[in-house]
Design a protein around this motif. Structure first.
Motif, mmCIF file in Angstrom:
data_model
loop_
_atom_site.group_PDB
_atom_site.id
_atom_site.type_symbol
_atom_site.label_atom_id
_atom_site.label_comp_id
_atom_site.label_asym_id
_atom_site.label_seq_id
_atom_site.Cartn_x
_atom_site.Cartn_y
_atom_site.Cartn_z
ATOM 1 N N UNK A 226 0.815 -1.223 0.000
ATOM 2 C CA UNK A 226 0.000 0.000 0.000
ATOM 3 C C UNK A 226 0.846 1.268 0.000
ATOM 4 N N UNK A 227 2.155 1.127 0.119
ATOM 5 C CA UNK A 227 3.029 2.301 0.035
ATOM 6 C C UNK A 227 3.468 2.583 -1.403
ATOM 7 N N UNK A 228 3.208 1.680 -2.336
ATOM 8 C CA UNK A 228 3.742 1.841 -3.691
ATOM 9 C C UNK A 228 3.152 3.055 -4.402
ATOM 10 N N UNK A 229 1.840 3.133 -4.516
ATOM 11 C CA UNK A 229 1.130 4.287 -5.103
ATOM 12 C C UNK A 229 1.708 4.689 -6.464
ATOM 13 N N UNK A 230 1.981 3.713 -7.295
ATOM 14 C CA UNK A 230 2.609 3.955 -8.594
ATOM 15 C C UNK A 230 1.560 4.286 -9.644
ATOM 16 N N UNK A 231 1.792 5.365 -10.395
ATOM 17 C CA UNK A 231 0.965 5.727 -11.542
ATOM 18 C C UNK A 231 1.892 5.885 -12.745
ATOM 19 N N UNK A 232 1.777 5.039 -13.760
ATOM 20 C CA UNK A 232 2.696 5.104 -14.898
ATOM 21 C C UNK A 232 2.772 6.506 -15.501
ATOM 22 N N UNK A 233 3.991 6.973 -15.704
ATOM 23 C CA UNK A 233 4.315 8.271 -16.321
ATOM 24 C C UNK A 233 3.951 9.472 -15.447
ATOM 25 N N UNK A 234 3.257 9.261 -14.334
ATOM 26 C CA UNK A 234 2.809 10.379 -13.504
ATOM 27 C C UNK A 234 3.386 10.384 -12.097
ATOM 28 N N UNK A 235 3.526 9.234 -11.490
ATOM 29 C CA UNK A 235 4.014 9.179 -10.119
ATOM 30 C C UNK A 235 4.847 7.921 -9.915
ATOM 31 N N UNK A 236 6.110 8.075 -9.515
ATOM 32 C CA UNK A 236 6.945 6.900 -9.247
ATOM 33 C C UNK A 236 6.509 6.211 -7.956
ATOM 34 N N UNK A 237 6.904 4.973 -7.793
ATOM 35 C CA UNK A 237 6.556 4.224 -6.591
ATOM 36 C C UNK A 237 7.195 4.829 -5.350
ATOM 37 N N UNK A 238 6.471 4.758 -4.248
ATOM 38 C CA UNK A 238 6.965 5.103 -2.905
ATOM 39 C C UNK A 238 7.348 6.573 -2.743
#
Length: 450
Positions: A226-238
């Motif tokens: 639940x800490x990853x919060x990755x959005x491709x091209x918009x937000x990197x993981x963690x």
């Protein structure tokens, strides 16, 4: 004379407990427990966008963490980027004499339309062992305090509180209250902190919720899914996790905030990353080999691992999630003779006997799952049958764990169920370290390389 009597009493208790344990641990237990309906999520009144100068610059979301030998890190958030609050901490051993000053770093981040406040991290030290220090974030305002851990030493006792998968519910709050009632030295967090799940304001409310509990004892955390919060091209993981929870990874030779290690009292603790590359030849894999080769069990006889996705799991939830990491790293940790591995992820409690490659092995690790902190997803109550031979105790309830290391050879583990407003001890066991000469389990630094 008093110390001799105390040591004799401890060893007598260990002998009695171990003999009793041998009679009760022969068969695993699945304990049914009817949990009351889930409590509602907490609605915390908090905003980072206050208009007054005082609220925009006042410290919030305070927490402290270990930052190397005889050092502590103080972290806090201020609510506005307009007012450049200095990353300064004034501190001392008396509340009215904050004569020492330390400076640190300030971080902030954007996440889609969200703009964080300023996250400050300041390392204090060198500090005395087992000492209460008073401190003031930003150089003004309220005075808080923390207590440093015991000194380094082979036979030095230490108490760990163990939690995982907290979230932000009323069950979370009761878990934190129960943990606060335990006079622990360091809290180990097995991942899944805020359950913000992309909604960044929930990181702020989580920071406020845990601050009364995390500003006076060091919290050492590792990441969960639940800490990853990755959005491709918009937000990197963690992105949020790494900004807010800055752990002492560089001090242990790691290049990532997602895995690191530290020494405290008689223990060497490895915080591993279940959600960053752990394959053979990866940075985490190579770092783990190098870190274990530096461990001296004559100095830190207890070797403990904390990660998120469990390797031994007899719950139907998250079956196999830790299998790939286990395949790569279990042989390494087995050769190093790790004593205990703590995990989260599965929202229930489970304790194994010592095991290796899914078989009972007196030289293997004890695996303890504590993904039962109180999050909004609820409990994982579906167990697999028959209960595996290595599974000693399992129960689907919220709760927390306590590891009381008595000396170089013996520790007392207990798990405490959240029962309304009380913490009820529902499982306990004495653990003997594999570092002892009588364990018959010699550690090796010739770790598997392929």
């Amino acid at each position: 004379m008093g110390q001799l009597l105390s040591a004799t009493l401890v060893m007598l208790l260990v002998f009695v407990a171990n003999n009793g344990m041998q009679q009760t641990e022969a068969q695993g237990v699945t304990r049914p427990y009817v949990r009351p309906p889930a409590r509602k999520n907490l609605e915390l009144e908090f905003s980072l966008w206050q208009t007054s100068t005082s609220s925009a610059t006042s410290p919030t979301q305070m927490h402290v963490s270990l930052a190397g030998p005889n050092k502590m890190k103080v972290s806090w958030m201020t609510g506005s980027r307009t007012y450049n609050v200095p990353a300064i901490v004034r501190y001392g051993t008396a509340q009215g004499q904050l004569t020492q000053v330390a400076t640190g770093t300030t971080k902030s981040y954007n996440y889609l339309l969200y703009q964080s406040g300023q996250m400050h991290h300041v390392i204090l030290g060198p500090l005395a062992d087992s000492t209460t220090y008073f401190y003031m974030c930003g150089g003004f305002g309220l005075v808080y305090n923390f207590t440093t851990p015991p000194p380094a030493g082979r036979d030095v006792p230490i108490k760990f509180a163990i939690v995982g998968d907290l979230g932000q519910t009323a069950w979370t709050e009761s878990t934190l209250q129960h943990v606060a009632g335990y006079d622990y030295d360091v809290l180990l967090f097995a991942g899944d902190l805020s359950y913000a799940d992309y909604f960044q304001q929930k990181w702020d409310s989580f920071g406020q919720m845990m601050s009364p509990y995390a500003h006076y004892r060091p919290w050492m955390v590792t990441e969960g899914n639940h800490e990853m919060e990755y959005i491709p091209l918009l937000a990197p993981s963690f992105r949020s996790y790494n900004t807010r929870w800055d752990m002492p990874y560089a001090e242990s030779g790691s290049t990532s905030n997602l895995y690191y290690s530290f020494d405290v009292a008689s223990a060497h603790v490895l915080m591993l990353g279940s959600y960053t590359n752990f394959g053979v030849g990866s940075q985490q894999y190579n770092w783990l080999l190098a870190d274990l080769k530096k461990v001296d069990r004559s100095v830190t006889p207890w070797l403990v691992v904390v990660l998120h996705a469990p390797w031994y799991n007899s719950n139907s939830a998250h079956q196999g999630d830790g299998d790939q990491m286990m395949e790569v790293m279990e042989p390494i940790l087995y050769q190093a003779k790790v004593d205990i591995l703590f995990a989260g992820h599965v929202h229930a409690y489970e304790r194994t006997t010592r095991a290796y490659q899914m078989n009972i092995d007196p030289c293997g690790m004890m695996h303890i799952t504590v993904g039962d902190g109180g999050n909004h997803e609820g409990l994982a109550s579906e167990w697999l049958y028959p209960q595996p031979e290595w599974s000693m105790m399992r129960e689907a309830s919220f709760g927390h764990g306590e590891l009381d290391v008595k000396n170089a050879t013996h520790a007392y583990w207990s798990w405490h169920r959240n029962n309304d407003n009380e913490a009820v001890k529902a499982d306990d066991v004495w653990i003997t370290s594999l570092s002892g000469p009588k364990s018959g389990c010699e550690s090796s630094t010739e770790f598997i390389m392929n």
